[in-house]
Design an enzyme around this catalytic site. Structure first.
Site, PDB file in Angstrom:
ATOM      1  N   MET A  64       1.298  -4.095   6.079  1.00 30.47           N
ATOM      2  CA  MET A  64       0.399  -2.980   5.026  1.00 30.47           C
ATOM      3  C   MET A  64       0.166  -1.024   4.985  1.00 30.47           C
ATOM      4  SD  MET A  64      -3.862  -3.709   5.150  1.00 30.47           S
ATOM      5  CE  MET A  64      -3.962  -5.729   4.019  1.00 30.47           C
ATOM      6  N   CYS A  65       0.309  -0.413   4.642  1.00 24.73           N
ATOM      7  CA  CYS A  65       0.614   0.886   5.054  1.00 24.73           C
ATOM      8  C   CYS A  65      -0.929   1.261   4.141  1.00 24.73           C
ATOM      9  CB  CYS A  65       1.152   1.476   4.855  1.00 24.73           C
ATOM     10  SG  CYS A  65       2.249   1.222   2.526  1.00 24.73           S
ATOM     11  N   TYR A  66      -0.841   2.781   3.598  1.00 24.56           N
ATOM     12  CA  TYR A  66      -2.126   3.276   3.365  1.00 24.56           C
ATOM     13  C   TYR A  66      -2.013   2.799   1.950  1.00 24.56           C
ATOM     14  CZ  TYR A  66      -2.145   5.782   7.154  1.00 24.56           C
ATOM     15  OH  TYR A  66      -1.859   6.341   8.452  1.00 24.56           O
ATOM     16  N   PHE A  93      -3.358  -0.605   2.146  1.00 23.80           N
ATOM     17  CA  PHE A  93      -5.370  -0.991   2.578  1.00 23.80           C
ATOM     18  C   PHE A  93      -6.477  -0.646   1.947  1.00 23.80           C
ATOM     19  CE2 PHE A  93      -9.050   0.554   5.108  1.00 23.80           C
ATOM     20  CZ  PHE A  93      -9.130  -1.038   5.007  1.00 23.80           C
TER      21      PHE A  93
END
Length: 108
Positions: A64-66, A93
């Site tokens: 998971m990233c931005y 996220f």
């Protein structure tokens, strides 16, 4: 698996809830502290070796990233490190927090 697979937040949530995959969050420390998924491992260059030592390479990993962009290269990197199955979470996220606000915690 030679290429990571992109999954949506619903698929990621299901795997997170049933514990069938590890969840790593690659966002910066301030963003992670401000809000993250409970149980997510904060994966950074400094914590990579720890993650690799503590996790079974046969257990799927979700990244998971931005927003779901940076996670793609991180997912591919983890595959090259020997993990059998790695998934990039589309929407990152931001999508997770929007859809599952009850499953976001802070480090504060």
């Amino acid at each position: 698996m030679e290429q990571f697979e992109a999954i949506n937040v619903e698929q990621a949530y299901s795997r997170w809830k049933d514990g069938s995959a590890a969840l790593v969050d690659i966002r910066d420390p301030q963003s992670f502290e401000a809000g993250h998924t409970p149980g997510a491992f904060h994966l950074t260059n400094a914590s990579l070796q720890t993650f690799m030592q503590q996790n079974d390479f046969e257990r799927p990993v979700m990244v998971m990233c931005y927003h779901g962009n940076s996670s793609r290269s991180a997912a591919q990197y983890l595959l090259h490190q020997g993990f059998d199955a790695v998934y990039s979470i589309d929407g990152g996220f931001e999508a997770w927090a929007r859809q599952y606000p009850q499953d976001v915690e802070t480090s504060a």
